[in-house]
Design an enzyme around this catalytic site. Structure first.
Site, mmCIF file in Angstrom:
data_model
loop_
_atom_site.group_PDB
_atom_site.id
_atom_site.type_symbol
_atom_site.label_atom_id
_atom_site.label_comp_id
_atom_site.label_asym_id
_atom_site.label_seq_id
_atom_site.Cartn_x
_atom_site.Cartn_y
_atom_site.Cartn_z
ATOM 1 N N ASP A 140 0.863 -1.194 0.000
ATOM 2 C CA ASP A 140 0.000 0.000 0.000
ATOM 3 C C ASP A 140 0.894 1.237 0.000
ATOM 4 O O ASP A 140 1.726 1.418 0.886
ATOM 5 C CB ASP A 140 -0.873 -0.032 1.264
ATOM 6 C CG ASP A 140 -1.980 1.006 1.230
ATOM 7 O OD1 ASP A 140 -3.098 0.665 1.620
ATOM 8 O OD2 ASP A 140 -1.724 2.156 0.834
ATOM 9 N N ASP B 126 -3.465 2.330 -5.640
ATOM 10 C CA ASP B 126 -2.283 2.352 -4.771
ATOM 11 C C ASP B 126 -2.093 1.134 -3.876
ATOM 12 O O ASP B 126 -1.228 1.140 -3.029
ATOM 13 C CB ASP B 126 -2.282 3.638 -3.931
ATOM 14 C CG ASP B 126 -2.860 3.437 -2.558
ATOM 15 O OD1 ASP B 126 -3.919 2.793 -2.466
ATOM 16 O OD2 ASP B 126 -2.248 3.898 -1.596
ATOM 17 N N GLU B 127 -2.920 0.106 -4.046
ATOM 18 C CA GLU B 127 -2.684 -1.072 -3.202
ATOM 19 C C GLU B 127 -3.020 -2.355 -3.942
ATOM 20 O O GLU B 127 -3.859 -2.379 -4.836
ATOM 21 C CB GLU B 127 -3.468 -0.989 -1.895
ATOM 22 C CG GLU B 127 -4.946 -0.819 -2.081
ATOM 23 C CD GLU B 127 -5.723 -0.895 -0.760
ATOM 24 O OE1 GLU B 127 -5.455 -1.780 0.061
ATOM 25 O OE2 GLU B 127 -6.612 -0.058 -0.589
HETATM 26 P P1 TTP Z 1 -5.445 4.978 0.896
HETATM 27 O O1 TTP Z 1 -4.421 3.901 0.692
HETATM 28 O O2 TTP Z 1 -6.629 4.708 1.749
HETATM 29 O O3 TTP Z 1 -4.749 6.253 1.543
HETATM 30 P P2 TTP Z 1 -3.361 6.891 1.236
HETATM 31 O O4 TTP Z 1 -2.523 6.083 0.298
HETATM 32 O O5 TTP Z 1 -3.615 8.295 0.825
HETATM 33 O O6 TTP Z 1 -2.692 6.915 2.684
HETATM 34 P P3 TTP Z 1 -2.069 5.732 3.527
HETATM 35 O O7 TTP Z 1 -0.633 6.114 3.716
HETATM 36 O O8 TTP Z 1 -2.831 5.727 4.817
HETATM 37 O O9 TTP Z 1 -2.233 4.478 2.729
HETATM 38 O O10 TTP Z 1 -5.974 5.523 -0.508
HETATM 39 C C1 TTP Z 1 -5.138 5.600 -1.642
HETATM 40 C C2 TTP Z 1 -5.506 6.775 -2.534
HETATM 41 O O11 TTP Z 1 -6.873 6.662 -2.918
HETATM 42 C C3 TTP Z 1 -5.377 8.102 -1.828
HETATM 43 O O12 TTP Z 1 -4.086 8.660 -1.942
HETATM 44 C C4 TTP Z 1 -6.435 8.929 -2.491
HETATM 45 C C5 TTP Z 1 -7.484 7.957 -2.940
HETATM 46 N N1 TTP Z 1 -8.660 8.018 -2.032
HETATM 47 C C6 TTP Z 1 -9.771 8.771 -2.415
HETATM 48 O O13 TTP Z 1 -9.796 9.330 -3.519
HETATM 49 N N2 TTP Z 1 -10.837 8.864 -1.550
HETATM 50 C C7 TTP Z 1 -10.848 8.241 -0.319
HETATM 51 O O14 TTP Z 1 -11.831 8.348 0.438
HETATM 52 C C8 TTP Z 1 -9.695 7.452 0.058
HETATM 53 C C9 TTP Z 1 -9.650 6.744 1.390
HETATM 54 C C10 TTP Z 1 -8.643 7.383 -0.821
HETATM 55 MG MG MG Z 2 -2.240 4.028 0.556
#
Ligand code: TTP
Ligand code: MG
Length: 354
Positions: free
Chosen positions: A12, A107-108
């Site tokens: 992730d 992103d994951e």
């Molecule tokens: P996440 O992996 O939930 O968050 P993140 O990568 O920003 O942070 P973390 O370090 O905690 O993993 O989500 C990945 C991407 O998806 C995030 O950068 C933006 C997008 N996203 C949205 O557009 N809306 C949302 O509600 C969420 C949770 C994420």
């Molecule tokens: Mg993330």
């Protein structure tokens, strides 16, 4: 307890969209940054970097709330094509290890590396190398979780965030899972968590005290999976098909739409936005759907299996049903299409040689 012998890695990216924006604009480094939303108006954030999170700023938070918490927050517009490009580079790294990859979003992803022999078969070392290559090629950091199944690998990837990794070997699962809050179980959202908390079920350990019959009584057919998952058992395969996809757009209005006529007026511009997202030959549509968020943030979605064509008439009929459920001013409207799951390739038939 048999946790099986699979080796699953969940990777992730750290505050993905925000990390890409900060990388591309070094002036932003060390400052609180969020992606999405308009400084004067409405809208919600897609994500925030770790500096902003210190103030309590979170994904999906309305801009106004975020600016109250952190007035110096820097808002950057969304650049999807950039995130898609970086996501493709990350996927390429995964493919250097295995093709059993299940992306969950840009992103994951889960990787099944059970049969990978590199690094003497050490999934922890593979995860380390995956993260190193991702950084090398994108200057972005990722975190990873390594465990015998998807549920635990995903929980583990959160444990050492940002830029860290955590391995959960089978022997440590019973101790680890005991104190894990039920909110970490996939499918346990705020409502279910509340219901569980009412029964004094706060952790997976608390859930373990119930029999399958009792769990099924409380949570229906889901009870059986819950029985397993609260013990750290999860047999779901890493499926290459990926999630069933949908394509949608949504808009939060500067001013709430007060009535039905207002929705009829705004529809053409929303349709135009959706049509730009849909490719011309999108033939694999399962059905269409709409989402309405009212002034009090109450949200409703409407879809009908027989409505497949993404045209104005169909969207109007769904919007009408949704709007009159509450008949309140509307804050946000979303339009979308759900796509059919891609057909998996049938197994190559065995050749009959004799
Ligand atoms: P996440 O992996 O939930 O968050 P993140 O990568 O920003 O942070 P973390 O370090 O905690 O993993 O989500 C990945 C991407 O998806 C995030 O950068 C933006 C997008 N996203 C949205 O557009 N809306 C949302 O509600 C969420 C949770 C994420
Ligand atoms: Mg993330």
């Amino acid at each position: 307890m048999d946790f099986g012998t699979r080796k699953i890695i969940h990777v992730d990216m750290d505050c993905f969209y925000a990390a890409v924006e900060v990388r591309d604009n070094p002036d932003l480094r060390g400052k609180p940054v969020a992606v999405g939303g308009h400084p004067e108006g409405r809208g919600v954030l897609t994500t925030a970097n770790y500096e902003a999170r210190k103030y309590g700023v979170r994904s999906a938070m309305p801009v106004k709330t975020a600016l109250n918490l952190c007035p110096q927050l820097i808002l950057v517009p969304i650049h999807f094509s950039k995130y898609r490009q970086e996501s493709a580079k990350v996927k390429k790294v995964f493919l250097e290890f295995t093709d059993i990859i299940q992306p969950l979003s840009l992103d994951e992803a889960f990787l099944d590396v059970t049969h990978v022999t590199d690094f003497s078969g050490s999934a922890s070392m593979m995860a380390h190398e995956i993260r190193r290559r991702i950084f090398d090629r994108t200057q972005l950091t990722a975190s990873a979780g390594i465990a015998p199944n998807k549920f635990l690998a995903k929980v583990a990837s959160d444990w050492k965030k940002p830029n860290g990794q955590f391995t959960l070997p089978p022997s440590e699962i019973p101790e680890f899972i005991k104190d894990l809050p039920v909110g970490k179980i996939p499918g346990v959202g705020p409502k279910t968590r509340e219901k569980m908390n009412k029964h004094m079920i706060l952790t997976c350990g608390d859930l373990q005290k119930y029999t399958i019959t009792e769990l099924s009584g409380m949570f229906g057919s889901w009870g059986t999976s819950l029985y397993d998952i609260c013990r750290g058992v999860d047999h779901r395969p890493v499926s290459r098909g990926g999630p069933s996809k949908s394509i949608s757009i949504e808009r939060t209005f500067q001013k709430d739409i007060p009535n039905w006529n207002g929705i009829v007026e705004i529809l053409p511009s929303l349709m135009e936005e959706l049509e730009n997202r849909l490719s011309k030959k999108q033939r694999n549509i399962q059905n269409i759907f709409v989402k309405i968020k009212f002034e009090d943030f109450q949200t409703t979605t409407v879809s009908k299996s027989e409505l497949k064509e993404p045209n104005a008439k169909n969207y109007l009929s769904l919007l009408e049903e949704g709007f009159y459920r509450e008949s309140k001013p509307v804050r946000l409207i979303g339009l979308g299409v759900r796509l059919k799951a891609p057909k998996t390739n049938p197994k190559t038939p065995q050749l009959d040689l004799f």
